[in-house]
Scaffold this active site. Structure first.
Site, PDB file in Angstrom:
ATOM      1  N   GLY A  13      37.124   6.126  20.245  1.00  0.00           N
ATOM      2  CA  GLY A  13      37.875   6.718  21.360  1.00  0.00           C
ATOM      3  C   GLY A  13      37.006   7.662  22.164  1.00  0.00           C
ATOM      4  O   GLY A  13      37.466   8.703  22.629  1.00  0.00           O
ATOM      5  N   ALA A  14      35.742   7.260  22.343  1.00  0.00           N
ATOM      6  CA  ALA A  14      34.741   8.181  22.922  1.00  0.00           C
ATOM      7  C   ALA A  14      34.663   8.113  24.445  1.00  0.00           C
ATOM      8  O   ALA A  14      33.810   8.757  25.041  1.00  0.00           O
ATOM      9  CB  ALA A  14      33.366   7.886  22.318  1.00  0.00           C
ATOM     10  N   ARG A  16      36.636   9.265  26.686  1.00  0.00           N
ATOM     11  CA  ARG A  16      37.093  10.452  27.439  1.00  0.00           C
ATOM     12  C   ARG A  16      37.646  11.488  26.462  1.00  0.00           C
ATOM     13  O   ARG A  16      37.667  11.271  25.242  1.00  0.00           O
ATOM     14  CB  ARG A  16      38.159  10.044  28.450  1.00  0.00           C
ATOM     15  CG  ARG A  16      39.366   9.410  27.803  1.00  0.00           C
ATOM     16  CD  ARG A  16      40.468   9.181  28.820  1.00  0.00           C
ATOM     17  NE  ARG A  16      41.728   9.013  28.131  1.00  0.00           N
ATOM     18  CZ  ARG A  16      42.492   7.936  28.227  1.00  0.00           C
ATOM     19  NH1 ARG A  16      42.133   6.955  29.013  1.00  0.00           N
ATOM     20  NH2 ARG A  16      43.626   7.872  27.558  1.00  0.00           N
ATOM     21  N   ASP A  63      38.590  -2.796  19.525  1.00  0.00           N
ATOM     22  CA  ASP A  63      39.915  -2.265  19.216  1.00  0.00           C
ATOM     23  C   ASP A  63      39.861  -1.852  17.744  1.00  0.00           C
ATOM     24  O   ASP A  63      39.668  -2.715  16.872  1.00  0.00           O
ATOM     25  CB  ASP A  63      40.961  -3.363  19.448  1.00  0.00           C
ATOM     26  CG  ASP A  63      42.374  -2.909  19.105  1.00  0.00           C
ATOM     27  OD1 ASP A  63      42.526  -1.897  18.396  1.00  0.00           O
ATOM     28  OD2 ASP A  63      43.322  -3.586  19.534  1.00  0.00           O
ATOM     29  N   VAL A  64      40.010  -0.564  17.457  1.00  0.00           N
ATOM     30  CA  VAL A  64      39.831  -0.089  16.076  1.00  0.00           C
ATOM     31  C   VAL A  64      40.874  -0.671  15.107  1.00  0.00           C
ATOM     32  O   VAL A  64      40.685  -0.586  13.895  1.00  0.00           O
ATOM     33  CB  VAL A  64      39.855   1.461  15.966  1.00  0.00           C
ATOM     34  CG1 VAL A  64      38.680   2.085  16.685  1.00  0.00           C
ATOM     35  CG2 VAL A  64      41.182   2.036  16.447  1.00  0.00           C
ATOM     36  N   SER A 142      46.678  16.163  13.736  1.00  0.00           N
ATOM     37  CA  SER A 142      47.328  16.889  14.829  1.00  0.00           C
ATOM     38  C   SER A 142      48.332  17.864  14.236  1.00  0.00           C
ATOM     39  O   SER A 142      48.850  17.643  13.131  1.00  0.00           O
ATOM     40  CB  SER A 142      48.075  15.886  15.723  1.00  0.00           C
ATOM     41  OG  SER A 142      48.965  16.554  16.601  1.00  0.00           O
ATOM     42  N   TYR A 154      53.987   9.010  15.739  1.00  0.00           N
ATOM     43  CA  TYR A 154      52.717   9.755  15.821  1.00  0.00           C
ATOM     44  C   TYR A 154      52.613  10.791  14.701  1.00  0.00           C
ATOM     45  O   TYR A 154      51.570  10.933  14.063  1.00  0.00           O
ATOM     46  CB  TYR A 154      52.657  10.423  17.198  1.00  0.00           C
ATOM     47  CG  TYR A 154      51.392  11.165  17.538  1.00  0.00           C
ATOM     48  CD1 TYR A 154      50.249  10.473  17.955  1.00  0.00           C
ATOM     49  CD2 TYR A 154      51.349  12.564  17.509  1.00  0.00           C
ATOM     50  CE1 TYR A 154      49.091  11.157  18.315  1.00  0.00           C
ATOM     51  CE2 TYR A 154      50.203  13.250  17.870  1.00  0.00           C
ATOM     52  CZ  TYR A 154      49.079  12.543  18.275  1.00  0.00           C
ATOM     53  OH  TYR A 154      47.935  13.230  18.636  1.00  0.00           O
ATOM     54  N   ALA A 157      51.904   9.078  11.449  1.00  0.00           N
ATOM     55  CA  ALA A 157      50.502   8.617  11.391  1.00  0.00           C
ATOM     56  C   ALA A 157      49.560   9.799  11.156  1.00  0.00           C
ATOM     57  O   ALA A 157      48.623   9.715  10.347  1.00  0.00           O
ATOM     58  CB  ALA A 157      50.139   7.900  12.687  1.00  0.00           C
ATOM     59  N   LYS A 158      49.810  10.926  11.847  1.00  0.00           N
ATOM     60  CA  LYS A 158      48.908  12.078  11.728  1.00  0.00           C
ATOM     61  C   LYS A 158      49.045  12.753  10.364  1.00  0.00           C
ATOM     62  O   LYS A 158      48.076  13.293   9.820  1.00  0.00           O
ATOM     63  CB  LYS A 158      49.164  13.076  12.863  1.00  0.00           C
ATOM     64  CG  LYS A 158      48.745  12.561  14.248  1.00  0.00           C
ATOM     65  CD  LYS A 158      47.324  12.058  14.263  1.00  0.00           C
ATOM     66  CE  LYS A 158      46.731  11.992  15.668  1.00  0.00           C
ATOM     67  NZ  LYS A 158      45.400  11.342  15.680  1.00  0.00           N
TER      68      LYS A 158
HETATM   69  P1  NAP Z   1      42.783  10.413  25.160  1.00  0.00           P
HETATM   70  O1  NAP Z   1      42.242  11.249  26.274  1.00  0.00           O
HETATM   71  O2  NAP Z   1      44.007   9.604  25.419  1.00  0.00           O
HETATM   72  O3  NAP Z   1      41.597   9.483  24.620  1.00  0.00           O
HETATM   73  C1  NAP Z   1      41.815   8.567  23.575  1.00  0.00           C
HETATM   74  C2  NAP Z   1      40.775   7.482  23.652  1.00  0.00           C
HETATM   75  O4  NAP Z   1      41.035   6.542  22.576  1.00  0.00           O
HETATM   76  C3  NAP Z   1      40.845   6.675  24.965  1.00  0.00           C
HETATM   77  O5  NAP Z   1      39.554   6.525  25.503  1.00  0.00           O
HETATM   78  C4  NAP Z   1      41.437   5.356  24.499  1.00  0.00           C
HETATM   79  O6  NAP Z   1      41.006   4.236  25.253  1.00  0.00           O
HETATM   80  C5  NAP Z   1      40.901   5.240  23.093  1.00  0.00           C
HETATM   81  N1  NAP Z   1      41.650   4.258  22.334  1.00  0.00           N
HETATM   82  C6  NAP Z   1      42.996   4.073  22.292  1.00  0.00           C
HETATM   83  N2  NAP Z   1      43.317   3.043  21.502  1.00  0.00           N
HETATM   84  C7  NAP Z   1      42.154   2.530  21.033  1.00  0.00           C
HETATM   85  C8  NAP Z   1      41.833   1.449  20.179  1.00  0.00           C
HETATM   86  N3  NAP Z   1      42.790   0.666  19.648  1.00  0.00           N
HETATM   87  N4  NAP Z   1      40.534   1.202  19.903  1.00  0.00           N
HETATM   88  C9  NAP Z   1      39.566   1.967  20.433  1.00  0.00           C
HETATM   89  N5  NAP Z   1      39.805   3.020  21.254  1.00  0.00           N
HETATM   90  C10 NAP Z   1      41.091   3.301  21.555  1.00  0.00           C
HETATM   91  O7  NAP Z   1      43.126  11.313  23.876  1.00  0.00           O
HETATM   92  P2  NAP Z   1      42.607  12.760  23.410  1.00  0.00           P
HETATM   93  O8  NAP Z   1      43.575  13.757  23.890  1.00  0.00           O
HETATM   94  O9  NAP Z   1      41.158  12.927  23.700  1.00  0.00           O
HETATM   95  O10 NAP Z   1      42.848  12.607  21.830  1.00  0.00           O
HETATM   96  C11 NAP Z   1      41.836  12.188  20.926  1.00  0.00           C
HETATM   97  C12 NAP Z   1      42.397  12.243  19.517  1.00  0.00           C
HETATM   98  O11 NAP Z   1      42.838  13.571  19.228  1.00  0.00           O
HETATM   99  C13 NAP Z   1      43.593  11.326  19.275  1.00  0.00           C
HETATM  100  O12 NAP Z   1      43.552  10.805  17.968  1.00  0.00           O
HETATM  101  C14 NAP Z   1      44.770  12.269  19.427  1.00  0.00           C
HETATM  102  O13 NAP Z   1      45.900  11.792  18.747  1.00  0.00           O
HETATM  103  C15 NAP Z   1      44.191  13.542  18.815  1.00  0.00           C
HETATM  104  N6  NAP Z   1      44.876  14.764  19.263  1.00  0.00           N
HETATM  105  C16 NAP Z   1      44.921  15.119  20.578  1.00  0.00           C
HETATM  106  C17 NAP Z   1      45.573  16.282  20.953  1.00  0.00           C
HETATM  107  C18 NAP Z   1      45.683  16.737  22.391  1.00  0.00           C
HETATM  108  O14 NAP Z   1      46.373  17.727  22.643  1.00  0.00           O
HETATM  109  N7  NAP Z   1      45.033  16.100  23.338  1.00  0.00           N
HETATM  110  C19 NAP Z   1      46.170  17.096  19.964  1.00  0.00           C
HETATM  111  C20 NAP Z   1      46.089  16.706  18.632  1.00  0.00           C
HETATM  112  C21 NAP Z   1      45.441  15.542  18.282  1.00  0.00           C
HETATM  113  P3  NAP Z   1      41.785   3.811  26.624  1.00  0.00           P
HETATM  114  O15 NAP Z   1      41.460   4.860  27.590  1.00  0.00           O
HETATM  115  O16 NAP Z   1      41.177   2.485  26.982  1.00  0.00           O
HETATM  116  O17 NAP Z   1      43.219   3.734  26.260  1.00  0.00           O
END
Ligand code: NAP
Length: 253
Positions: A13-14, A16, A63-64, A142, A154, A157-158
């Protein structure tokens, strides 16, 4: 201790958000970094930035949640960068809905990416870690693991990732592999921006409102998470394993 520059990290998920920040940070720390995401081209800009700064980076699409794609991607990383011994399971999606409106697909999609994806990636990478007798796995949990309205899929899963983390820490410890989870609170990314849009609140107002509920009075940035991951991956953190570190600007139970 081995030279950090000889380490190869995989960040899922790198493209962004938190994943891109973690990949950049690990590259700054001297590791070679494989940036994995659904769309390989999405990670190209961060990979290019790492290379321009003198680092080693590889962009890989997958796709992971797909076993065949995971196996192929991890092998490609090993062939092109070297044995991957650091894994950050960060890829994630949201399909929020109250229970009575949550579809089978909402449930399966979220559980498949977070839980099955982390399982498949960890199983593929442990082969290299146990051979090398060294490794680091960091799973993105999370604060939602503690319960959050509209997120039955979610949060399950977390929370599941926390049990997964502790079990892998027990199984892999004797191979010099530590396994920890980072559990962020509100981090400003496209994921939280999408949540704001879904509930019809301007993102700046949404962040301001969230910040008022957080003891340090601000929302988190991807770099806050990257800093914690950097510590857990570091050579010196070898006695920290099976932990869940909340990165939430305040305490969580
Ligand atoms: P994000 O901006 O939505 O980025 C997630 C990335 O994962 C996207 O680039 C997405 O690709 C990719 N992805 C989704 N499904 C995938 C798959 N099946 N295989 C490979 N890549 C995949 O999310 P984030 O906010 O940076 O969050 C990153 C992690 O931290 C996640 O696990 C999230 O649950 C966790 N988290 C986030 C927060 C928060 O507040 N942001 C808080 C707690 C935990 P696409 O762009 O192509 O969909």
């Amino acid at each position: 201790m081995a030279d950090t520059a000889s380490r190869v990290a995989i960040v899922t998920g790198a493209a962004r958000g938190i994943g891109a920040a973690v990949a950049s940070r690990l590259a700054d720390d001297g590791l070679a970094v494989a940036l994995l995401d659904l769309d390989e081209s999405g990670t190209a800009a961060t990979a290019e930035k790492i290379r321009a700064a003198g680092g080693r980076a590889l962009a890989v699409g997958l796709d992971v949640s797909r076993s065949d794609q995971v196996e192929a991607a991890v092998q490609r990383v090993a062939d092109e960068l070297g044995a991957p011994t650091v894994l950050v399971n960060n890829a994630g999606i949201l399909r929020d809905n109250l229970l009575f409106k949550m579809t089978d697909d909402d449930w399966d999609a979220v559980v498949n990416v977070h839980l099955r994806g982390s399982f498949l990636m960890s199983r593929a990478v442990q082969k290299f870690q146990t051979q090398e007798k060294w490794g680091r796995i960091v799973n993105l949990s999370s604060t939602s693991a503690l319960g959050n309205r509209g997120q039955a899929n979610y949060s399950a899963a977390k929370a599941g990732l926390q049990g997964f983390t502790k079990t892998l820490a027990i199984e892999l410890g004797k191979f010099g592999v530590t396994v920890n989870a980072v559990a962020p609170g509100f981090i400003a990314t496209e994921m939280t921006a999408a949540t704001a849009a879904r509930v019809g609140v301007d993102f700046e107002d949404f962040k301001r409102g969230a910040a008022q509920q957080i003891p340090v009075q601000r929302v988190g940035q991807p770099e806050d998470v990257a800093h914690t991951v950097s510590f857990l991956v570091s050579e010196g953190a070898g006695f920290v394993s099976g932990q869940v570190v909340y990165v939430a600007g305040g305490p969580k139970d």
